[in-house]
Write a protein that holds these residues in place. Structure first.
Motif, PDB file in Angstrom:
ATOM      1  N   GLU A  31       0.836  -1.203   0.000  1.00 17.80           N
ATOM      2  CA  GLU A  31       0.000   0.000   0.000  1.00 17.80           C
ATOM      3  C   GLU A  31       0.875   1.259   0.000  1.00 17.80           C
ATOM      4  O   GLU A  31       0.569   2.240  -0.689  1.00 17.80           O
ATOM      5  CB  GLU A  31      -0.929  -0.009   1.213  1.00 17.80           C
ATOM      6  CG  GLU A  31      -2.024  -1.054   1.133  1.00 17.80           C
ATOM      7  CD  GLU A  31      -2.891  -1.088   2.364  1.00 17.80           C
ATOM      8  OE1 GLU A  31      -2.534  -0.387   3.342  1.00 17.80           O
ATOM      9  OE2 GLU A  31      -3.912  -1.808   2.372  1.00 17.80           O
ATOM     10  N   HIS A  32       1.937   1.221   0.809  1.00 17.19           N
ATOM     11  CA  HIS A  32       2.844   2.360   0.860  1.00 17.19           C
ATOM     12  C   HIS A  32       3.502   2.598  -0.502  1.00 17.19           C
ATOM     13  O   HIS A  32       3.568   3.738  -0.986  1.00 17.19           O
ATOM     14  CB  HIS A  32       3.910   2.104   1.924  1.00 17.19           C
ATOM     15  CG  HIS A  32       4.966   3.161   1.982  1.00 17.19           C
ATOM     16  ND1 HIS A  32       4.727   4.430   2.483  1.00 17.19           N
ATOM     17  CD2 HIS A  32       6.282   3.143   1.577  1.00 17.19           C
ATOM     18  CE1 HIS A  32       5.828   5.146   2.390  1.00 17.19           C
ATOM     19  NE2 HIS A  32       6.791   4.385   1.863  1.00 17.19           N
ATOM     20  N   ARG A  38       3.915   5.446  -5.584  1.00 17.23           N
ATOM     21  CA  ARG A  38       3.817   5.420  -7.045  1.00 17.23           C
ATOM     22  C   ARG A  38       2.762   6.416  -7.528  1.00 17.23           C
ATOM     23  O   ARG A  38       2.968   7.144  -8.522  1.00 17.23           O
ATOM     24  CB  ARG A  38       3.463   4.012  -7.503  1.00 17.23           C
ATOM     25  CG  ARG A  38       3.492   3.808  -9.018  1.00 17.23           C
ATOM     26  CD  ARG A  38       2.977   2.445  -9.395  1.00 17.23           C
ATOM     27  NE  ARG A  38       1.574   2.315  -9.068  1.00 17.23           N
ATOM     28  CZ  ARG A  38       0.600   2.864  -9.802  1.00 17.23           C
ATOM     29  NH1 ARG A  38       0.871   3.598 -10.886  1.00 17.23           N
ATOM     30  NH2 ARG A  38      -0.658   2.714  -9.441  1.00 17.23           N
ATOM     31  N   GLN A  39       1.594   6.454  -6.799  1.00 19.55           N
ATOM     32  CA  GLN A  39       0.543   7.393  -7.186  1.00 19.55           C
ATOM     33  C   GLN A  39       1.000   8.832  -7.030  1.00 19.55           C
ATOM     34  O   GLN A  39       0.711   9.685  -7.891  1.00 19.55           O
ATOM     35  CB  GLN A  39      -0.707   7.127  -6.336  1.00 19.55           C
ATOM     36  CG  GLN A  39      -1.392   5.802  -6.634  1.00 19.55           C
ATOM     37  CD  GLN A  39      -2.556   5.536  -5.713  1.00 19.55           C
ATOM     38  OE1 GLN A  39      -2.821   6.305  -4.780  1.00 19.55           O
ATOM     39  NE2 GLN A  39      -3.275   4.421  -5.962  1.00 19.55           N
ATOM     40  N   LEU A  40       1.711   9.120  -5.915  1.00 21.43           N
ATOM     41  CA  LEU A  40       2.211  10.478  -5.698  1.00 21.43           C
ATOM     42  C   LEU A  40       3.212  10.877  -6.781  1.00 21.43           C
ATOM     43  O   LEU A  40       3.205  12.029  -7.282  1.00 21.43           O
ATOM     44  CB  LEU A  40       2.850  10.582  -4.308  1.00 21.43           C
ATOM     45  CG  LEU A  40       1.888  10.559  -3.119  1.00 21.43           C
ATOM     46  CD1 LEU A  40       2.663  10.475  -1.816  1.00 21.43           C
ATOM     47  CD2 LEU A  40       0.992  11.808  -3.123  1.00 21.43           C
ATOM     48  N   GLU A  41       4.111   9.909  -7.103  1.00 24.31           N
ATOM     49  CA  GLU A  41       5.101  10.210  -8.152  1.00 24.31           C
ATOM     50  C   GLU A  41       4.415  10.438  -9.489  1.00 24.31           C
ATOM     51  O   GLU A  41       4.808  11.332 -10.261  1.00 24.31           O
ATOM     52  CB  GLU A  41       6.091   9.042  -8.256  1.00 24.31           C
ATOM     53  CG  GLU A  41       7.034   8.936  -7.055  1.00 24.31           C
ATOM     54  CD  GLU A  41       7.933   7.725  -7.155  1.00 24.31           C
ATOM     55  OE1 GLU A  41       7.635   6.831  -7.972  1.00 24.31           O
ATOM     56  OE2 GLU A  41       8.946   7.668  -6.401  1.00 24.31           O
ATOM     57  N   ALA A  42       3.380   9.634  -9.760  1.00 25.32           N
ATOM     58  CA  ALA A  42       2.651   9.813 -11.027  1.00 25.32           C
ATOM     59  C   ALA A  42       1.925  11.151 -11.046  1.00 25.32           C
ATOM     60  O   ALA A  42       1.915  11.883 -12.078  1.00 25.32           O
ATOM     61  CB  ALA A  42       1.662   8.667 -11.214  1.00 25.32           C
TER      62      ALA A  42
END
Length: 357
Positions: free
Chosen positions: A320-321, A326-330
């Protein structure tokens, strides 16, 4: 003195009995009254046949009776000849006026409480011609005490361990056999005679050597008469007569020295009761150790499950982390591209404004 013991008549002088060239006559005339010191309280000889169920104890007693009475086949003990074991009580069979054959109940596996029962029978602490019910611990001790009025100190015990060489013992069973013979010797003060049956169904020499290595001093072997094997045999006849002669001669030899039947029975009783107590304590300790081992195993399983659950949760949290990163980087990359696009749009607009001027 309890039991059916009858003291000799006044003025009776024992007539020492010596082995003769005729074994049958020696056996037939045997009496403890004829020993060097008189009977010392012994009245009859119990040839105690014991061992595993289905190894030929009852068939052996049949064979002894047939040979002694020089008769055709007769199933005195109602032995079936099966391997399951038919005897459920202590049965007696009269050989002579002073010699009794005793067919003790055997068991399929010598567990500690079954060995206690075997030794209680062998020590003549259980009544003759009565059913033997397997029990253990205090129940067996209580039965021994209850049987006191029914047993006779005047019985001399000759233990005979019957074993089929058709059965190949594993290392644990060999150790068990060694313990049985040792306990018999310590309890009765008499070396058990080993009788090997079904001699054609295995390696006789190896079986004899095995029991010799265990400390057995006397080992006999023979093929019993059975419902399927009724043909008279000179070899069987001679083997049985030799066996009976040796047993009776050994009993006479032992009573030619000072003995005390009442004291010996008391010592046997103490020995068996101590054996039962010690085995009961061992069984209790083993039970507690088993419970402790089960509890430890349960705790280990619980800890293992919790550890596995914690590892799974940790892996889940890690995923999850990583997914959030990954979502934040995207999202950061998308925002950077939007900012860059807007910046380029502003720069182009600014350049177009300058050109118009």
């Amino acid at each position: 003195m309890s039991g059916n013991f009858r003291p000799p008549l006044p003025g009776y002088k024992p007539k020492p009995q010596s082995p003769t060239s005729d074994p049958r006559q020696f056996i037939r005339d045997f009496s403890f009254h004829n020993c060097k010191l008189g009977n010392q309280g012994f009245q009859r000889l119990l040839i105690q046949v014991f061992g595993y169920a289905g190894h030929g104890k009852s068939s052996f007693i049949n064979t002894c009776k047939i040979v002694w009475e020089n008769s055709s086949y007769n199933n005195y003990t109602k032995a079936s000849g099966s391997q399951g074991g038919d005897t459920m009580d202590r049965r007696t069979y009269q050989l002579t006026e002073n010699i009794i054959l005793v067919d003790n109940r055997g068991c399929s596996a010598m567990k500690s409480h079954e060995k206690g029962e075997i030794f209680a029978q062998l020590a003549n602490l259980m009544p003759l011609n009565m059913k033997v019910d397997w029990c253990q611990g205090f129940k067996l001790a209580d039965r021994i005490v209850e049987a006191e009025p029914l047993v006779q100190p005047s019985d001399f015990i000759s233990p005979i361990f019957v074993y089929s060489i058709g059965h190949a013992p594993n290392p644990d069973e060999k150790q068990e056999l060694k313990e049985i013979l040792k306990t018999c010797r310590e309890m009765t003060g008499v070396e058990a005679i080993v009788l090997l049956t079904h001699k054609s169904k295995g390696n006789l020499e190896r079986a004899e050597a095995m029991f010799k290595d265990m400390g057995a001093k006397h080992v006999f072997s023979l093929e019993n008469y059975t419902p399927k094997n009724q043909s008279r045999s000179m070899e069987v006849h001679n083997s049985v007569m030799k066996f009976l002669y040796e047993v009776v001669q050994d009993a006479k030899f032992r009573v030619d020295y000072t003995r005390d039947p009442q004291k010996e029975m008391t010592e046997r009783k103490i020995f068996v009761l101590n054996y039962i107590h010690n085995k009961g304590v061992e069984a209790h300790i083993q039970k507690l150790e088993g419970q402790k081992a089960a509890e430890n195993a349960s705790m280990e399983r619980t800890m293992r499950v919790k550890t596995e659950e914690a590892d799974k949760q940790k892996q889940k949290d890690q995923k999850e982390h990583e997914e959030k990163i990954r979502q934040l980087e995207a999202e950061f990359e998308r925002q950077r591209l939007r900012d860059q696009f807007e910046h380029e749009q502003r720069m182009e607009k600014l350049q177009r404004g300058r050109k118009k001027k």
